[in-house]
Design a protein around this motif. Structure first.
Motif, PDB file in Angstrom:
ATOM      1  N   SER A  61       0.901  -1.215   0.186  1.00 37.73           N
ATOM      2  CA  SER A  61       0.183   0.070   0.055  1.00 37.73           C
ATOM      3  C   SER A  61       0.821   1.236   0.106  1.00 37.73           C
ATOM      4  O   SER A  61       2.072   1.189   0.113  1.00 37.73           O
ATOM      5  CB  SER A  61      -0.935   0.116   1.310  1.00 37.73           C
ATOM      6  N   LEU A  62       0.222   2.414  -0.086  1.00 35.53           N
ATOM      7  CA  LEU A  62       1.054   3.690  -0.170  1.00 35.53           C
ATOM      8  C   LEU A  62       1.760   3.985   0.907  1.00 35.53           C
ATOM      9  O   LEU A  62       2.977   4.243   1.061  1.00 35.53           O
ATOM     10  CB  LEU A  62       0.012   4.761  -0.560  1.00 35.53           C
ATOM     11  N   ASP A  63       0.892   3.585   2.382  1.00 37.00           N
ATOM     12  CA  ASP A  63       1.765   3.759   3.543  1.00 37.00           C
ATOM     13  C   ASP A  63       2.726   2.914   3.843  1.00 37.00           C
ATOM     14  O   ASP A  63       3.611   3.238   4.594  1.00 37.00           O
ATOM     15  CB  ASP A  63       0.383   3.392   4.778  1.00 37.00           C
ATOM     16  N   ARG A  65       4.765   1.441   1.598  1.00 36.91           N
ATOM     17  CA  ARG A  65       5.915   2.053   0.695  1.00 36.91           C
ATOM     18  C   ARG A  65       6.439   3.276   1.367  1.00 36.91           C
ATOM     19  O   ARG A  65       7.920   3.384   1.346  1.00 36.91           O
ATOM     20  CB  ARG A  65       5.410   2.595  -0.748  1.00 36.91           C
ATOM     21  N   LYS A  66       5.696   4.161   1.957  1.00 40.05           N
ATOM     22  CA  LYS A  66       6.187   5.479   2.592  1.00 40.05           C
ATOM     23  C   LYS A  66       7.164   5.126   3.631  1.00 40.05           C
ATOM     24  O   LYS A  66       8.362   5.578   3.867  1.00 40.05           O
ATOM     25  CB  LYS A  66       4.989   6.524   3.134  1.00 40.05           C
ATOM     26  N   GLN A  89       6.193  11.247   0.145  1.00 44.08           N
ATOM     27  CA  GLN A  89       4.942  11.212  -0.545  1.00 44.08           C
ATOM     28  C   GLN A  89       4.707  10.928  -1.909  1.00 44.08           C
ATOM     29  O   GLN A  89       4.148  10.005  -2.533  1.00 44.08           O
ATOM     30  CB  GLN A  89       4.047  11.939  -0.010  1.00 44.08           C
ATOM     31  N   ALA A  92       6.562   7.765  -3.489  1.00 41.49           N
ATOM     32  CA  ALA A  92       5.933   6.590  -3.103  1.00 41.49           C
ATOM     33  C   ALA A  92       4.426   6.469  -3.997  1.00 41.49           C
ATOM     34  O   ALA A  92       4.099   5.413  -4.345  1.00 41.49           O
ATOM     35  CB  ALA A  92       5.156   6.417  -1.838  1.00 41.49           C
ATOM     36  N   GLU A  93       3.818   7.543  -4.288  1.00 40.70           N
ATOM     37  CA  GLU A  93       2.937   7.774  -5.257  1.00 40.70           C
ATOM     38  C   GLU A  93       3.294   7.246  -6.692  1.00 40.70           C
ATOM     39  O   GLU A  93       2.526   6.461  -7.554  1.00 40.70           O
ATOM     40  CB  GLU A  93       1.935   8.967  -5.368  1.00 40.70           C
ATOM     41  N   LEU A  96       3.574   3.578  -7.218  1.00 40.91           N
ATOM     42  CA  LEU A  96       2.304   3.080  -7.303  1.00 40.91           C
ATOM     43  C   LEU A  96       1.876   2.998  -8.980  1.00 40.91           C
ATOM     44  O   LEU A  96       1.262   2.258  -9.350  1.00 40.91           O
ATOM     45  CB  LEU A  96       1.233   3.775  -6.428  1.00 40.91           C
TER      46      LEU A  96
END
Ligand code: HEC
Length: 99
Positions: A61-63, A65-66, A89, A92-93, A96
């Motif tokens: 998930s994004l979190d 990855r961050k 941020q 990471a986006e 994705l």
């Protein structure tokens, strides 16, 4: 004449606000990726050098990855001291979106 000045002042204020809004996202995730991640992950995220994972296959998930970008994992160094929260941020986006 006065009226024109007042209108001009308001127009300038409105314009500068709109300009600021457009720039808030500001950070280019692709650029951050190119500068900090391609040595291991490759431009397309698939390189897998130094035991890194294929980012296009990642189910994180994004979190998650961050967190990894910030703190590192295994052979991946944490970049939390090098990158700002906005940069983390944005990159990471960006990961994705890699295909
Ligand atoms: C020094 C090499 C190196 C650099 C530089 C690097 N990584 Fe990694 N990365 C790795 C390795 C190795 C792993 C696997 C870690 C593990 O699971 O043990 C990994 C894992 C990941 C993962 C988790 C993938 C998954 O599903 O397990 C993400 C997301 C990631 N990296 C993103 C990034 C981003 C974004 C950058 C740049 C800001 C970056 N990495 C820079 C080596 C690197």
């Amino acid at each position: 004449m006065k009226k024109i000045l007042i209108i001009l002042t308001f127009a300038t204020i409105a314009f500068s606000c709109a300009d600021k809004k457009a720039k808030t996202p500001g950070v280019d995730g692709r650029k951050v990726f190119k500068q900090n991640c391609v040595v291991c992950h490759g431009l397309d995220g698939k390189l897998g050098a130094n035991g890194s994972k294929d980012l296009t296959e990642s189910k994180m998930s994004l979190d998650e990855r961050k967190a990894i970008i910030k703190n590192g994992k295994g052979a991946m160094v944490g970049l939390g001291t090098l990158l700002s929260a906005d940069q983390i941020q944005a990159v990471a986006e960006y990961t994705l979106k890699l295909k």
